[in-house]
Design a protein around this motif. Structure first.
Motif, short mmCIF file in Angstrom:
data_model
loop_
_atom_site.label_atom_id
_atom_site.label_comp_id
_atom_site.label_asym_id
_atom_site.label_seq_id
_atom_site.Cartn_x
_atom_site.Cartn_y
_atom_site.Cartn_z
N UNK A 1 0.82 -1.20 0.00
CA UNK A 1 0.00 0.00 0.00
C UNK A 1 0.86 1.26 0.00
N UNK A 2 1.93 1.25 0.78
CA UNK A 2 2.84 2.40 0.79
C UNK A 2 3.48 2.57 -0.59
N UNK A 3 3.92 1.45 -1.20
CA UNK A 3 4.53 1.52 -2.52
C UNK A 3 3.55 2.04 -3.57
N UNK B 1 2.03 9.18 -6.27
CA UNK B 1 2.56 10.53 -6.03
C UNK B 1 3.65 10.88 -7.06
N UNK B 2 4.53 9.92 -7.35
CA UNK B 2 5.59 10.16 -8.33
C UNK B 2 5.03 10.41 -9.73
N UNK B 3 3.90 9.78 -10.04
CA UNK B 3 3.29 9.95 -11.36
C UNK B 3 2.36 11.15 -11.42
N UNK B 4 2.20 11.86 -10.31
CA UNK B 4 1.32 13.02 -10.29
C UNK B 4 -0.15 12.67 -10.26
N UNK B 5 -0.47 11.47 -9.82
CA UNK B 5 -1.85 11.01 -9.76
C UNK B 5 -2.39 11.12 -8.33
N UNK B 6 -3.70 11.21 -8.18
CA UNK B 6 -4.26 11.21 -6.82
C UNK B 6 -4.02 9.87 -6.13
N UNK C 1 4.72 7.84 5.90
CA UNK C 1 4.83 6.42 6.26
C UNK C 1 6.00 5.76 5.54
N UNK C 2 6.65 4.85 6.23
CA UNK C 2 7.78 4.12 5.67
C UNK C 2 7.44 2.63 5.60
N UNK C 3 8.26 1.91 4.86
CA UNK C 3 8.06 0.46 4.76
C UNK C 3 8.32 -0.19 6.12
N UNK C 4 7.51 -1.18 6.44
CA UNK C 4 7.71 -1.91 7.68
C UNK C 4 8.77 -2.98 7.48
N UNK C 5 9.62 -3.11 8.46
CA UNK C 5 10.67 -4.12 8.40
C UNK C 5 10.27 -5.34 9.22
N UNK C 6 10.96 -6.42 8.98
CA UNK C 6 10.73 -7.64 9.75
C UNK C 6 11.46 -7.51 11.07
N UNK C 7 10.76 -7.12 12.09
CA UNK C 7 11.35 -6.91 13.41
C UNK C 7 10.91 -8.04 14.34
#
Length: 384
Positions: A33-35, A41-46, A108-114
């Motif tokens: 979802x974050x990706x 956002x990078x493509x200028x889309x909503x 928000x950032x990617x979640x890591x395997x903690x």
């Protein structure tokens, strides 16, 4: 009012494996979802809506070879991961617009395997059995240690795996405002200021003190021993994994002892006083200065949060005094600023005012905090 009740659960080996799959799938969906939002956002889309992401990242993804294993777990925690991502972005935008209290937060950032994993289920994904077990969809019936009854039917439950390898079920329940209401105390002296510190954890009315337990300092030697043992283990080995768990259990023991002590102190203060006046300390600033380790060990910020929450639930008066109020320097007898000041004044525990009054530093501060809190309350300026 929403309250959280947490209980220890004891999953079997197959259930632990099933929960591990759930944790991994939740983390994957959140990162997808974050990706997706970053790509938009990078493509200028909503930004895509949560419903669109649900269809794309869960429903459609299950039919692809790369994400077919998402079908092995319940859909409920995966949908909650998308809602968590949406809430994280909403908080980020509110923070940028100054519409959210506190310091600014990043995107928000990617979640890591903690070593700490969570998965949240709504009513569609869990059920409380008549025999006291907790049923989790596609996991099974979990044995749970009921330390007390739930106040009402839970609306959601979060399964938590701690770094020490323990599992907990955290229920959210809705309760009435009168659940913990206490009888009002008519004694006019049943009120106190709370002057927090490090030498003594708190000084109350009449010079009564609460000693600083220093849980971290008392167990620091054991903690260092566990850390050295972990550092000597070969990376990737089973002995290193066991050493990591032993270290995590020491940290968890420190946290549990501190939390238990804080809750007991808060309960005593609320039950003995009708009104509580505290200083609105800048805990974040204190945690970065000299003696930061001692400040974090004392957990002053958590104590204030617990005290405010408990006072609201029991209908006690809780007033915060501005952090810039000179409670230490102000003479409680004549009202002039004659007390010690600056870093060099921290070592001065007793001082004499030109008016002839002699003061204990902390007891004088408590008196001034209590008087200022009562003044704010009478004037209707209290931030209760």
């Amino acid at each position: 009012m929403l309250l959280r009740y947490t209980y220890r659960v004891y999953p079997t080996a197959p259930q632990r494996s099933a929960l591990a799959r759930v944790f991994g799938c939740v983390r994957t969906v959140y990162n997808d979802a974050v990706a997706a939002r970053r790509a938009a956002h990078a493509a200028g889309l909503p930004f895509p809506s949560t419903a669109a992401l649900d269809k794309q990242l869960i429903t459609a993804a299950k039919r692809t070879p790369e994400r077919a294993w998402l079908a092995e777990v319940s859909t409920v925690p995966l949908q909650q991961a998308l809602r968590d991502c949406h809430a994280a972005y909403r908080n980020f935008f509110d923070s940028m617009k100054s519409g959210r209290a506190g310091a600014r937060i990043g995107p928000p950032r990617f979640r890591r395997r903690t070593n700490r994993q969570t998965a949240r289920y709504t009513r569609n994904g869990f059920r409380l059995r008549a025999d006291g077990r907790l049923y989790i969809a596609k996991v099974g019936d979990l044995k749970i240690a009921w330390s007390r009854e739930l106040a009402s039917e839970p609306s959601s439950v979060t399964i938590v795996k701690t770094p020490a390898g323990r599992y907990f079920a955290s229920f959210v329940v809705a309760v009435g405002d009168d659940l913990e209401r206490l009888e009002p105390i008519t004694d006019p002296d049943a009120e106190t200021g709370v002057d927090l510190g490090l030498k003594s954890f708190a000084v109350l009315r009449g010079g009564k003190t609460i000693d600083n337990p220093r849980f971290f300092k008392r167990m620091e030697r054991r903690l260092k021993k566990a850390q050295r043992a972990l550092a000597r283990k070969q990376p990737g080995s089973s002995s290193r994994a066991q050493a990591r768990i032993r270290l995590a259990r020491v940290h968890e023991q420190i946290k549990n002892r501190r939390d238990d002590w804080l809750h007991k102190q808060v309960k005593d203060l609320v039950s003995e006083n009708q009104a509580l006046y505290v200083e609105d300390l800048c805990i974040e600033g204190l945690s970065r200065g000299r003696g930061a380790k001692s400040v974090r060990d004392a957990a002053l910020g958590k104590f204030l949060l617990l005290l405010e929450s408990k006072a609201a639930r029991t209908h006690r008066v809780f007033v915060k005094v501005d952090r810039f109020f000179p409670s230490t320097r102000l003479c409680s007898a004549c009202g002039i600023l004659s007390g010690p000041r600056g870093l060099e004044g921290l070592a001065v525990r007793e001082w004499a005012c030109p008016c002839g009054a002699r003061h204990d530093r902390d007891a004088n501060a408590e008196t001034n905090i209590r008087r200022e809190g009562k003044r704010l309350l009478a004037a209707g300026l209290a931030d209760k």
